[in-house]
Write an enzyme that holds these catalytic residues in place. Structure first.
Site, PDB file in Angstrom:
ATOM      1  N   GLY A 136      33.069  36.549  51.312  1.00 14.16           N
ATOM      2  CA  GLY A 136      33.330  36.530  49.869  1.00 14.16           C
ATOM      3  C   GLY A 136      32.210  35.954  49.030  1.00 14.16           C
ATOM      4  O   GLY A 136      31.164  36.580  48.852  1.00 14.16           O
ATOM      5  N   GLY A 189      47.744  33.829  49.343  1.00 11.31           N
ATOM      6  CA  GLY A 189      46.932  35.028  49.080  1.00 11.31           C
ATOM      7  C   GLY A 189      45.658  35.126  49.901  1.00 11.31           C
ATOM      8  O   GLY A 189      44.770  35.905  49.577  1.00 11.31           O
ATOM      9  N   GLU A 192      45.147  39.222  54.710  1.00 11.28           N
ATOM     10  CA  GLU A 192      45.091  40.653  54.407  1.00 11.28           C
ATOM     11  C   GLU A 192      46.516  41.167  54.240  1.00 11.28           C
ATOM     12  O   GLU A 192      47.480  40.513  54.670  1.00 11.28           O
ATOM     13  CB  GLU A 192      44.439  41.405  55.566  1.00 11.28           C
ATOM     14  CG  GLU A 192      43.017  40.996  55.878  1.00 11.28           C
ATOM     15  CD  GLU A 192      42.021  41.357  54.790  1.00 11.28           C
ATOM     16  OE1 GLU A 192      41.855  42.547  54.510  1.00 11.28           O
ATOM     17  OE2 GLU A 192      41.406  40.440  54.220  1.00 11.28           O
ATOM     18  N   LYS A 207      33.190  41.481  60.019  1.00 11.37           N
ATOM     19  CA  LYS A 207      32.163  40.686  59.333  1.00 11.37           C
ATOM     20  C   LYS A 207      31.013  40.336  60.273  1.00 11.37           C
ATOM     21  O   LYS A 207      29.846  40.390  59.875  1.00 11.37           O
ATOM     22  CB  LYS A 207      32.805  39.427  58.740  1.00 11.37           C
ATOM     23  CG  LYS A 207      33.802  39.770  57.610  1.00 11.37           C
ATOM     24  CD  LYS A 207      34.658  38.566  57.251  1.00 11.37           C
ATOM     25  CE  LYS A 207      35.652  38.861  56.129  1.00 11.37           C
ATOM     26  NZ  LYS A 207      36.666  37.819  55.975  1.00 11.37           N
TER      27      LYS A 207
HETATM   28  P1  NAP Z   1      43.665  45.214  45.870  1.00  4.66           P
HETATM   29  O1  NAP Z   1      44.050  43.999  45.138  1.00  4.66           O
HETATM   30  O2  NAP Z   1      44.673  45.908  46.723  1.00  4.66           O
HETATM   31  O3  NAP Z   1      43.123  46.284  44.781  1.00  4.66           O
HETATM   32  C1  NAP Z   1      42.826  47.602  45.066  1.00  4.66           C
HETATM   33  C2  NAP Z   1      42.567  48.343  43.769  1.00  4.66           C
HETATM   34  O4  NAP Z   1      42.112  49.663  44.062  1.00  4.66           O
HETATM   35  C3  NAP Z   1      43.802  48.491  42.873  1.00  4.66           C
HETATM   36  O5  NAP Z   1      43.430  48.361  41.525  1.00  4.66           O
HETATM   37  C4  NAP Z   1      44.274  49.916  43.131  1.00  4.66           C
HETATM   38  O6  NAP Z   1      44.846  50.537  42.017  1.00  4.66           O
HETATM   39  C5  NAP Z   1      42.951  50.602  43.446  1.00  4.66           C
HETATM   40  N1  NAP Z   1      43.138  51.692  44.405  1.00  4.66           N
HETATM   41  C6  NAP Z   1      43.491  51.585  45.709  1.00  4.66           C
HETATM   42  N2  NAP Z   1      43.573  52.811  46.267  1.00  4.66           N
HETATM   43  C7  NAP Z   1      43.263  53.679  45.293  1.00  4.66           C
HETATM   44  C8  NAP Z   1      43.183  55.077  45.243  1.00  4.66           C
HETATM   45  N3  NAP Z   1      43.460  55.846  46.298  1.00  4.66           N
HETATM   46  N4  NAP Z   1      42.829  55.674  44.077  1.00  4.66           N
HETATM   47  C9  NAP Z   1      42.585  54.926  42.982  1.00  4.66           C
HETATM   48  N5  NAP Z   1      42.632  53.572  42.971  1.00  4.66           N
HETATM   49  C10 NAP Z   1      42.974  52.978  44.114  1.00  4.66           C
HETATM   50  O7  NAP Z   1      42.395  44.959  46.812  1.00  4.66           O
HETATM   51  P2  NAP Z   1      41.351  43.740  46.721  1.00  4.66           P
HETATM   52  O8  NAP Z   1      41.919  42.540  47.375  1.00  4.66           O
HETATM   53  O9  NAP Z   1      40.814  43.636  45.342  1.00  4.66           O
HETATM   54  O10 NAP Z   1      40.198  44.257  47.726  1.00  4.66           O
HETATM   55  C11 NAP Z   1      39.302  45.272  47.327  1.00  4.66           C
HETATM   56  C12 NAP Z   1      38.165  45.364  48.359  1.00  4.66           C
HETATM   57  O11 NAP Z   1      37.452  44.133  48.392  1.00  4.66           O
HETATM   58  C13 NAP Z   1      38.619  45.629  49.795  1.00  4.66           C
HETATM   59  O12 NAP Z   1      37.660  46.442  50.427  1.00  4.66           O
HETATM   60  C14 NAP Z   1      38.634  44.234  50.424  1.00  4.66           C
HETATM   61  O13 NAP Z   1      38.452  44.266  51.819  1.00  4.66           O
HETATM   62  C15 NAP Z   1      37.426  43.634  49.742  1.00  4.66           C
HETATM   63  N6  NAP Z   1      37.431  42.158  49.704  1.00  4.66           N
HETATM   64  C16 NAP Z   1      38.509  41.513  49.182  1.00  4.66           C
HETATM   65  C17 NAP Z   1      38.507  40.132  49.125  1.00  4.66           C
HETATM   66  C18 NAP Z   1      39.660  39.381  48.529  1.00  4.66           C
HETATM   67  O14 NAP Z   1      39.609  38.145  48.504  1.00  4.66           O
HETATM   68  N7  NAP Z   1      40.691  40.036  48.025  1.00  4.66           N
HETATM   69  C19 NAP Z   1      37.387  39.411  49.617  1.00  4.66           C
HETATM   70  C20 NAP Z   1      36.295  40.109  50.127  1.00  4.66           C
HETATM   71  C21 NAP Z   1      36.324  41.506  50.152  1.00  4.66           C
HETATM   72  P3  NAP Z   1      46.229  50.005  41.330  1.00  4.66           P
HETATM   73  O15 NAP Z   1      45.880  48.683  40.714  1.00  4.66           O
HETATM   74  O16 NAP Z   1      46.581  51.016  40.310  1.00  4.66           O
HETATM   75  O17 NAP Z   1      47.213  49.889  42.452  1.00  4.66           O
HETATM   76  N1  HSE Z   2      41.813  37.847  54.821  1.00  6.97           N
HETATM   77  C1  HSE Z   2      40.460  37.493  54.640  1.00  6.97           C
HETATM   78  C2  HSE Z   2      40.310  36.016  55.079  1.00  6.97           C
HETATM   79  C3  HSE Z   2      40.054  37.693  53.192  1.00  6.97           C
HETATM   80  O1  HSE Z   2      41.323  35.383  55.370  1.00  6.97           O
HETATM   81  O2  HSE Z   2      39.190  35.540  55.163  1.00  6.97           O
HETATM   82  C4  HSE Z   2      38.576  37.885  52.979  1.00  6.97           C
HETATM   83  O3  HSE Z   2      38.026  38.918  53.695  1.00  6.97           O
END
Ligand code: NAP
Ligand code: HSE
Length: 432
Positions: A136, A189, A192, A207
């Site tokens: 992150g 939160g 995953e 990773k």
């Molecule tokens: P999330 O909260 O589930 O958000 C996904 C977003 O993408 C939502 O806005 C959703 O739309 C949109 N979306 C998903 N599928 C779609 C589709 N088929 N067409 C159009 N829009 C679509 O996910 P996130 O936690 O932000 O994670 C996003 C990415 O960042 C992932 O690859 C994750 O591995 C990576 N990541 C996340 C974190 C973390 O802390 N969360 C950390 C590092 C990396 P709606 O809002 O309309 O549902």
């Molecule tokens: N689920 C992941 C973690 C979020 O616990 O580190 C960031 O990739």
């Protein structure tokens, strides 16, 4: 006359996407000065346009049509924070076909299809930046690719999954049970959507595959990584680790020796004196060893809206600067070798073993005999507790070959004097 703005399209407005919008809005005027051009959000792709959102975004920016971004000639940079593998891959390839730079946080995608995406970026002459995909908010990809690129790396070890680090911290510090600690990590939160990906070590495997590829200049995919999760760790393992002077951590480990790569994720006993042992709760840390820098450690928040957005926005700024100075694609793929991956049986390590055996004379000697015949040298044995006429013993080995240990355990498992092999955990980061 003011230079035209750099226009970005964002795929996804979930946790990370809304963080990106917030950071760009809050720090936009400073970012404009840093880049020399304004960064303007043109469109944001979502699944459901009518969904209520915590981050305020003008409704006209939202779209459900990816081509509004991917086919829009005005858009310079596509920011993929949507997740998924197949769809995200398809969208990113299309973005490169249309000569856009790409920033992504998608570790699942990079760890599986990194090679193909880099080739597409190179063909397009554009950037593929993915700092947020590992740990992150912690800067680690650009430091490895740029600041530390004069080094030859020998080892990378990281706590790169916040959920498992949180669970292990809670089990050890607060004596919490595994399931309760996981439920709390989910509530906060960190986990995953499917927490199996965290506790089975798969998230960390993605990773470490990315980090190993960069550090050792050889493509390592998610499928190359040997993985064990933390589901077999119980409160006795945590207690015995403590008594022996170790902390239990889930580590991503990548090492190079004799031109071969050893890349794995599994729980370890690590000496309490090691810098990684002190990394607690949901924090992440990555420890690197280079021939010039020596040992260095990167520490911070490995997930969450704003820490992850911090890395994504940093990449947007880099991509924007590269476009402004006419040098997109400046730092492309650095996997110019093809190194062999060492099978897990060939690694060497020390091991902690917890066994339940019959509590009578001669039992220890029999077990020691089996280890001796397999060339497994024992450093210490302690009898810990009695459970229904059986004794629990804890052994720590000297450094031995994994194949030899596995041979010995296969025989030991079949002995009538052995109730069960409770756990086997590798000991990392100690020279004694
Ligand atoms: P999330 O909260 O589930 O958000 C996904 C977003 O993408 C939502 O806005 C959703 O739309 C949109 N979306 C998903 N599928 C779609 C589709 N088929 N067409 C159009 N829009 C679509 O996910 P996130 O936690 O932000 O994670 C996003 C990415 O960042 C992932 O690859 C994750 O591995 C990576 N990541 C996340 C974190 C973390 O802390 N969360 C950390 C590092 C990396 P709606 O809002 O309309 O549902
Ligand atoms: N689920 C992941 C973690 C979020 O616990 O580190 C960031 O990739």
């Amino acid at each position: 006359m003011d230079k035209p703005s750099i226009k970005i399209g964002i795929l996804g407005l979930g946790t990370v996407g809304s963080g990106v919008v917030e950071v760009l809005n809050k720090n936009g005027s400073d970012i404009e000065k840093k880049v020399g051009r304004k960064i303007e959000i043109k469109d944001i792709l979502v699944r459901d346009i009518s969904k209520k959102r915590k981050t305020e975004v003008p409704q006209h920016l939202l779209t459900t049509n990816p081509d509004d971004i991917l086919e829009n000639p005005e858009i310079d940079i596509v920011v993929e924070v949507m997740g998924t593998i197949d769809l995200a891959r398809q969208y990113i390839l299309k973005a490169f076909e249309n000569k856009k730079s790409v920033v992504t946080a998608n570790k699942d995608l990079i760890a599986l299809h990194g090679k193909e995406l880099f080739e597409a970026a190179e063909k397009a002459g554009r950037d593929l930046l993915f700092e947020a995909s590992v740990a992150g908010g912690i800067p680690i990809i650009r430091p490895l690719k740029e600041c530390l690129s004069g080094n030859r790396f020998t080892r990378i070890m990281g706590i790169i999954n916040g959920t498992t680090n949180y669970i292990l911290t809670k089990m050890s510090r607060d004596k919490m049970e595994f399931d309760d600690a996981l439920a709390e990590a989910q509530r906060l939160g960190y986990a995953e959507a499917d927490p199996a990906s965290d506790i089975e070590g798969l998230d960390a495997a993605r990773k470490i595959a990315i980090l190993a590829s960069i550090a050792f200049n050889s493509r390592v995919t998610y499928e190359d990584v040997y993985v064990e999760g933390i589901t077999k760790i119980n409160s006795y393992d945590i207690r015995y680790a403590e008594e022996l002077g170790y902390a239990v951590k889930l580590l991503g480990i990548a090492k190079e020796a004799d031109g071969e790569l050893d890349v794995r994720v599994h729980p370890v006993f690590i000496p309490k004196s090691h810098a990684l042992a002190a990394v607690s709760d949901e924090f992440n840390a990555i420890f690197v060893e280079g021939d010039a820098v020596g040992e260095a450690m990167f520490y911070g928040k490995g997930a969450g809206k704003l820490p992850t957005a911090s890395a994504v926005v940093g990449d947007i700024i880099s991509a924007a600067r590269n476009l402004s100075f006419g040098m997109p694609g400046r730092v492309g793929c650095t996997c110019f070798y093809s190194k062999k991956i060492k099978p897990i049986q060939e690694i060497e390590s020390k091991y902690y073993l917890r066994l339940l055996v019959e509590d009578r004379p001669g039992v220890l000697a029999s077990i020691a005999g089996v280890f001796g015949n397999s060339n497994v040298s024992i450093a210490s044995v302690i009898q810990k507790r009695i459970e229904k006429d059986m004794a629990e013993i804890v052994l720590v080995t000297h450094t031995v070959k994994e194949a030899n240990l596995r041979d010995a355990l296969k025989i030991i498992e079949g002995l009538t004097i052995v109730g069960n092999i409770g756990n086997v955990i590798r000991v990392e980061g100690s020279d004694t």
